[in-house]
Scaffold this active site. Structure first.
Site, PDB file in Angstrom:
ATOM      1  N   ASN A  12      49.638 -43.835  55.474  1.00 43.31           N
ATOM      2  CA  ASN A  12      49.425 -43.274  54.149  1.00 43.31           C
ATOM      3  C   ASN A  12      49.117 -44.443  53.216  1.00 43.31           C
ATOM      4  O   ASN A  12      50.019 -45.146  52.768  1.00 43.31           O
ATOM      5  CB  ASN A  12      50.706 -42.535  53.722  1.00 43.31           C
ATOM      6  CG  ASN A  12      50.546 -41.825  52.388  1.00 43.31           C
ATOM      7  OD1 ASN A  12      49.533 -41.971  51.714  1.00 43.31           O
ATOM      8  ND2 ASN A  12      51.559 -41.059  52.014  1.00 43.31           N
ATOM      9  N   ARG A 103      46.453 -40.005  56.218  1.00 40.92           N
ATOM     10  CA  ARG A 103      46.335 -39.124  55.067  1.00 40.92           C
ATOM     11  C   ARG A 103      45.051 -39.524  54.348  1.00 40.92           C
ATOM     12  O   ARG A 103      44.884 -40.682  53.962  1.00 40.92           O
ATOM     13  CB  ARG A 103      47.534 -39.339  54.142  1.00 40.92           C
ATOM     14  CG  ARG A 103      47.412 -38.536  52.885  1.00 40.92           C
ATOM     15  CD  ARG A 103      48.560 -38.803  51.959  1.00 40.92           C
ATOM     16  NE  ARG A 103      48.391 -37.986  50.768  1.00 40.92           N
ATOM     17  CZ  ARG A 103      49.114 -38.118  49.687  1.00 40.92           C
ATOM     18  NH1 ARG A 103      50.050 -39.033  49.623  1.00 40.92           N
ATOM     19  NH2 ARG A 103      48.910 -37.331  48.653  1.00 40.92           N
ATOM     20  N   HIS A 191      46.957 -32.717  46.953  1.00 39.90           N
ATOM     21  CA  HIS A 191      48.373 -32.641  47.367  1.00 39.90           C
ATOM     22  C   HIS A 191      48.599 -31.533  48.401  1.00 39.90           C
ATOM     23  O   HIS A 191      49.702 -31.009  48.541  1.00 39.90           O
ATOM     24  CB  HIS A 191      49.309 -32.384  46.156  1.00 39.90           C
ATOM     25  CG  HIS A 191      49.406 -33.564  45.230  1.00 39.90           C
ATOM     26  ND1 HIS A 191      49.350 -33.446  43.858  1.00 39.90           N
ATOM     27  CD2 HIS A 191      49.550 -34.882  45.497  1.00 39.90           C
ATOM     28  CE1 HIS A 191      49.457 -34.646  43.315  1.00 39.90           C
ATOM     29  NE2 HIS A 191      49.575 -35.524  44.283  1.00 39.90           N
ATOM     30  N   HIS A 218      54.371 -30.258  42.366  1.00 46.52           N
ATOM     31  CA  HIS A 218      54.472 -31.564  43.032  1.00 46.52           C
ATOM     32  C   HIS A 218      54.378 -32.618  41.928  1.00 46.52           C
ATOM     33  O   HIS A 218      53.296 -32.884  41.392  1.00 46.52           O
ATOM     34  CB  HIS A 218      53.329 -31.726  44.049  1.00 46.52           C
ATOM     35  CG  HIS A 218      53.285 -33.089  44.668  1.00 46.52           C
ATOM     36  ND1 HIS A 218      53.616 -33.324  45.989  1.00 46.52           N
ATOM     37  CD2 HIS A 218      52.941 -34.294  44.154  1.00 46.52           C
ATOM     38  CE1 HIS A 218      53.493 -34.615  46.247  1.00 46.52           C
ATOM     39  NE2 HIS A 218      53.071 -35.220  45.140  1.00 46.52           N
ATOM     40  N   GLY A 220      54.931 -36.343  41.351  1.00 42.55           N
ATOM     41  CA  GLY A 220      55.167 -37.711  41.821  1.00 42.55           C
ATOM     42  C   GLY A 220      54.414 -38.649  40.879  1.00 42.55           C
ATOM     43  O   GLY A 220      54.302 -38.372  39.682  1.00 42.55           O
ATOM     44  N   GLY A 222      51.185 -39.044  41.186  1.00 38.38           N
ATOM     45  CA  GLY A 222      50.214 -37.985  40.905  1.00 38.38           C
ATOM     46  C   GLY A 222      50.999 -36.707  40.694  1.00 38.38           C
ATOM     47  O   GLY A 222      52.122 -36.584  41.175  1.00 38.38           O
ATOM     48  N   ARG A 251      47.252 -41.101  35.299  1.00 32.54           N
ATOM     49  CA  ARG A 251      46.033 -40.277  35.172  1.00 32.54           C
ATOM     50  C   ARG A 251      46.182 -39.274  34.026  1.00 32.54           C
ATOM     51  O   ARG A 251      47.275 -38.801  33.747  1.00 32.54           O
ATOM     52  CB  ARG A 251      45.756 -39.538  36.477  1.00 32.54           C
ATOM     53  CG  ARG A 251      45.216 -40.435  37.563  1.00 32.54           C
ATOM     54  CD  ARG A 251      45.094 -39.719  38.874  1.00 32.54           C
ATOM     55  NE  ARG A 251      46.098 -40.157  39.820  1.00 32.54           N
ATOM     56  CZ  ARG A 251      46.443 -39.510  40.914  1.00 32.54           C
ATOM     57  NH1 ARG A 251      45.851 -38.361  41.213  1.00 32.54           N
ATOM     58  NH2 ARG A 251      47.370 -39.975  41.718  1.00 32.54           N
ATOM     59  N   MET A 293      58.686 -42.642  35.626  1.00 34.03           N
ATOM     60  CA  MET A 293      59.527 -41.698  34.898  1.00 34.03           C
ATOM     61  C   MET A 293      60.934 -42.227  34.681  1.00 34.03           C
ATOM     62  O   MET A 293      61.539 -42.009  33.637  1.00 34.03           O
ATOM     63  CB  MET A 293      59.538 -40.352  35.642  1.00 34.03           C
ATOM     64  CG  MET A 293      60.239 -39.255  34.902  1.00 34.03           C
ATOM     65  SD  MET A 293      59.555 -38.925  33.241  1.00 34.03           S
ATOM     66  CE  MET A 293      58.247 -37.756  33.606  1.00 34.03           C
ATOM     67  N   GLY A 337      58.656 -37.215  43.958  1.00 28.48           N
ATOM     68  CA  GLY A 337      59.602 -38.150  43.333  1.00 28.48           C
ATOM     69  C   GLY A 337      60.303 -37.625  42.093  1.00 28.48           C
ATOM     70  O   GLY A 337      61.536 -37.631  42.011  1.00 28.48           O
ATOM     71  N   GLY A 339      59.917 -34.397  40.760  1.00 30.18           N
ATOM     72  CA  GLY A 339      60.340 -33.009  40.950  1.00 30.18           C
ATOM     73  C   GLY A 339      61.648 -32.887  41.720  1.00 30.18           C
ATOM     74  O   GLY A 339      62.484 -32.039  41.422  1.00 30.18           O
ATOM     75  N   ASN A 341      63.953 -35.362  42.039  1.00 30.99           N
ATOM     76  CA  ASN A 341      65.018 -36.286  41.620  1.00 30.99           C
ATOM     77  C   ASN A 341      65.335 -36.331  40.139  1.00 30.99           C
ATOM     78  O   ASN A 341      66.259 -37.036  39.742  1.00 30.99           O
ATOM     79  CB  ASN A 341      64.660 -37.719  42.054  1.00 30.99           C
ATOM     80  CG  ASN A 341      64.526 -37.849  43.556  1.00 30.99           C
ATOM     81  OD1 ASN A 341      65.485 -37.618  44.279  1.00 30.99           O
ATOM     82  ND2 ASN A 341      63.335 -38.167  44.021  1.00 30.99           N
ATOM     83  N   GLU A 389      54.894 -35.277  53.383  1.00 28.76           N
ATOM     84  CA  GLU A 389      53.456 -35.249  53.686  1.00 28.76           C
ATOM     85  C   GLU A 389      53.168 -35.896  55.034  1.00 28.76           C
ATOM     86  O   GLU A 389      52.340 -35.422  55.803  1.00 28.76           O
ATOM     87  CB  GLU A 389      52.694 -35.964  52.564  1.00 28.76           C
ATOM     88  CG  GLU A 389      52.742 -35.184  51.268  1.00 28.76           C
ATOM     89  CD  GLU A 389      52.647 -36.046  50.036  1.00 28.76           C
ATOM     90  OE1 GLU A 389      53.456 -36.992  49.901  1.00 28.76           O
ATOM     91  OE2 GLU A 389      51.775 -35.785  49.194  1.00 28.76           O
TER      92      GLU A 389
HETATM   93  P1  ADP Z   1      53.923 -41.040  44.992  1.00 31.16           P
HETATM   94  O1  ADP Z   1      53.127 -39.992  44.294  1.00 31.16           O
HETATM   95  O2  ADP Z   1      53.383 -42.419  44.832  1.00 31.16           O
HETATM   96  O3  ADP Z   1      54.333 -40.682  46.420  1.00 31.16           O
HETATM   97  P2  ADP Z   1      56.652 -40.381  44.284  1.00 31.16           P
HETATM   98  O4  ADP Z   1      56.539 -38.980  44.773  1.00 31.16           O
HETATM   99  O5  ADP Z   1      57.609 -41.302  44.976  1.00 31.16           O
HETATM  100  O6  ADP Z   1      55.270 -41.103  44.149  1.00 31.16           O
HETATM  101  O7  ADP Z   1      57.071 -40.292  42.735  1.00 31.16           O
HETATM  102  C1  ADP Z   1      57.218 -41.440  41.960  1.00 31.16           C
HETATM  103  C2  ADP Z   1      57.805 -41.011  40.602  1.00 31.16           C
HETATM  104  O8  ADP Z   1      59.095 -40.415  40.827  1.00 31.16           O
HETATM  105  C3  ADP Z   1      58.013 -42.165  39.643  1.00 31.16           C
HETATM  106  O9  ADP Z   1      57.606 -41.796  38.330  1.00 31.16           O
HETATM  107  C4  ADP Z   1      59.519 -42.346  39.669  1.00 31.16           C
HETATM  108  O10 ADP Z   1      60.029 -42.865  38.456  1.00 31.16           O
HETATM  109  C5  ADP Z   1      59.974 -40.924  39.845  1.00 31.16           C
HETATM  110  N1  ADP Z   1      61.367 -40.841  40.280  1.00 31.16           N
HETATM  111  C6  ADP Z   1      61.902 -41.189  41.474  1.00 31.16           C
HETATM  112  N2  ADP Z   1      63.260 -41.032  41.442  1.00 31.16           N
HETATM  113  C7  ADP Z   1      63.559 -40.565  40.209  1.00 31.16           C
HETATM  114  C8  ADP Z   1      64.769 -40.207  39.527  1.00 31.16           C
HETATM  115  N3  ADP Z   1      65.950 -40.309  40.134  1.00 31.16           N
HETATM  116  N4  ADP Z   1      64.684 -39.775  38.256  1.00 31.16           N
HETATM  117  C9  ADP Z   1      63.501 -39.689  37.627  1.00 31.16           C
HETATM  118  N5  ADP Z   1      62.331 -40.009  38.196  1.00 31.16           N
HETATM  119  C10 ADP Z   1      62.361 -40.440  39.458  1.00 31.16           C
END
Ligand code: ADP
Length: 411
Positions: A12, A103, A191, A218, A220, A222, A251, A293, A337, A339, A341, A389
């Site tokens: 990936n 991917r 996605h 989704h 993250g 993106g 973006r 975030m 990420g 969504g 967390n 993914e």
């Molecule tokens: P990618 O799209 O590169 O795979 P991810 O799905 O890992 O990225 O998402 C990254 C985002 O998730 C970042 O903005 C990061 O700050 C956020 N993130 C990860 N853990 C947390 C958390 N505990 N609280 C808030 N945001 C989080």
């Protein structure tokens, strides 16, 4: 003699990272021919061209390597990929991979499912680079690097667009002259590997909901949302490119095309506009603080708040839009990420949805990132499901590997 189960790799390649996962493919347990690849190790290089760091760990979380490299040593994706292959080739000396799944972000109109990569496929994917300039070139770099090192190795491309291939023409049209639609200038959606995983997972954890009208967010680096009906994608918020829809880490999301026109009229070149829309906009551009975030949530800067508020507002609006497409809403799922967390972001989005959809979050469940984060009395349940993914890429790659092996045996 006992042969080890075949090994496959999943690659990936993102905009600043290369992730490689190692899977073993056990013999089909039930004679139904399906495969269940099992993750055995995962390695990644982050911070390519900035502050390269290699980490490798086993599936149970045991760390194997954690090393930082001088910038000059891992200045680009090619170098990162060579390094990660070197590390893995030492670990996989006794059981080298029999296939590699990649991917690939954009499959355009030609690719509606995973394919074996050959010269023709590669040329078609090359032609899609302008539609995914942040991702596609890195995906193709990884494919070419493997072809050079091991030309005979089976390589499979799995597309982020493929899961959306069945969209009705209404979900594909842009309001441009029709001839452009015929040329492939249409809304594809992205996605898809994540949404395919979530659709499967939902069937396992909530089969009743999985048959219904579901919006998946989704969120993250993106970010997009997808409307699922009975586990199939009906529409998504991303379009021709991965810029459309809600604002993301860097973006812009949907902007008035008149704004882009204005930028061009001010004398900005296409490549400068592209860099701004893909890399300097969204949370980063709005906040002036960060695209991350976690950093924004911890920041006292008023514009960090503004960026998060706008993000939640736009995400909620997109839920409403997709609910119209679905003719109602039976469940909302958060993933990726942010969504999976960020209780704060989920709460902010859901606050916009309470009036229309009767969503009532259970704050304790939300704070704990539990699988169901709404009260029992909530008109619509909201779920949190981490995505996978790479697992979907592994599954498609293992299937094509089996096919290739069967063909070879029959020949
Ligand atoms: P990618 O799209 O590169 O795979 P991810 O799905 O890992 O990225 O998402 C990254 C985002 O998730 C970042 O903005 C990061 O700050 C956020 N993130 C990860 N853990 C947390 C958390 N505990 N609280 C808030 N945001 C989080």
């Amino acid at each position: 003699m006992n042969h080890p189960s075949p090994t496959i790799l999943v690659v990936n390649a993102g905009s600043s990272s290369v992730k490689v996962s190692v899977y073993t493919v056990p013999e089909a347990a039930h004679g139904d021919g399906d495969v269940n690849p099992e993750l055995s190790a995962h390695g990644q290089i982050e911070g390519i061209g900035v502050a390269p760091r290699l980490t490798v760990h086993m599936a149970d979380g045991r760390p194997v390597a954690d090393e930082r490299f001088p910038l000059a040593q891992v200045a680009d994706h090619d170098a990162a990929f060579r390094l990660i292959r070197l590390v893995l080739s030492i670990g996989l000396r006794d059981n080298p991979p029999v296939a590699i799944g990649h991917r690939v972000v954009h499959g355009g109109a030609d690719f509606t499912e995973a394919v074996r990569i050959d010269d023709e496929v590669l040329a078609k994917l090359e032609a899609l680079v302008p539609l995914a300039p942040l991702h596609q070139p890195h995906n193709l770099t990884a494919i070419r690097a493997v072809r050079e090192a091991a030309p005979e190795l089976l390589q499979v491309a799995c597309f982020d667009t493929a899961f959306h291939a069945g969209h009705d023409v209404m979900a594909q049209l842009l309001g441009l002259p029709y001839r452009y639609f015929e040329q492939g200038i249409r809304r594809y959606g992205f996605h898809g590997l994540s949404y395919e995983y979530i659709a499967r997972r939902l069937r396992q954890v909530a089969p009743d909901l999985a048959e219904g009208r579901v919006v998946v967010a989704h969120l993250g680096n993106g970010a997009s949302l997808c409307a699922l009906r009975d586990g199939r994608s009906i529409d998504s918020t991303m379009g021709l490119t991965a810029l459309d829809g809600m604002p993301m880490g860097t973006r812009c999301g949907a902007v008035d095309p008149g704004a882009v026109l204005w930028l061009a009229q001010q004398g900005m070149r296409a490549d400068e506009i592209q860099a701004m829309l893909y890399q300097e906009s969204g949370l980063k551009g709005l906040s002036g603080v960060s695209s991350d975030m976690r950093v924004l949530q911890a920041s006292a800067e008023p514009r960090a708040r503004l960026a998060i508020d706008f993000y939640a507002y736009r995400a909620a609006q997109e839920v409403g839009k997709l609910a119209v497409t679905l003719g109602g809403l039976d469940a909302l799922v958060f993933t990726a990420g942010i969504g999976a967390n960020s209780p704060e972001v989920r709460a902010r989005i859901c606050a916009h949805l309470t009036g229309l959809f009767g969503i009532e979050l259970d704050p304790g469940a939300n704070d704990d990132n539990r699988q169901r984060i709404t009260h029992d009395g909530s008109r619509i349940p909201v779920l949190v499901l981490p995505t996978d993914e790479e697992g979907i890429v592994a599954l498609s790659t293992a299937r094509l590997m089996r096919e290739a092996m069967a063909q070879k045996a029959a020949a």
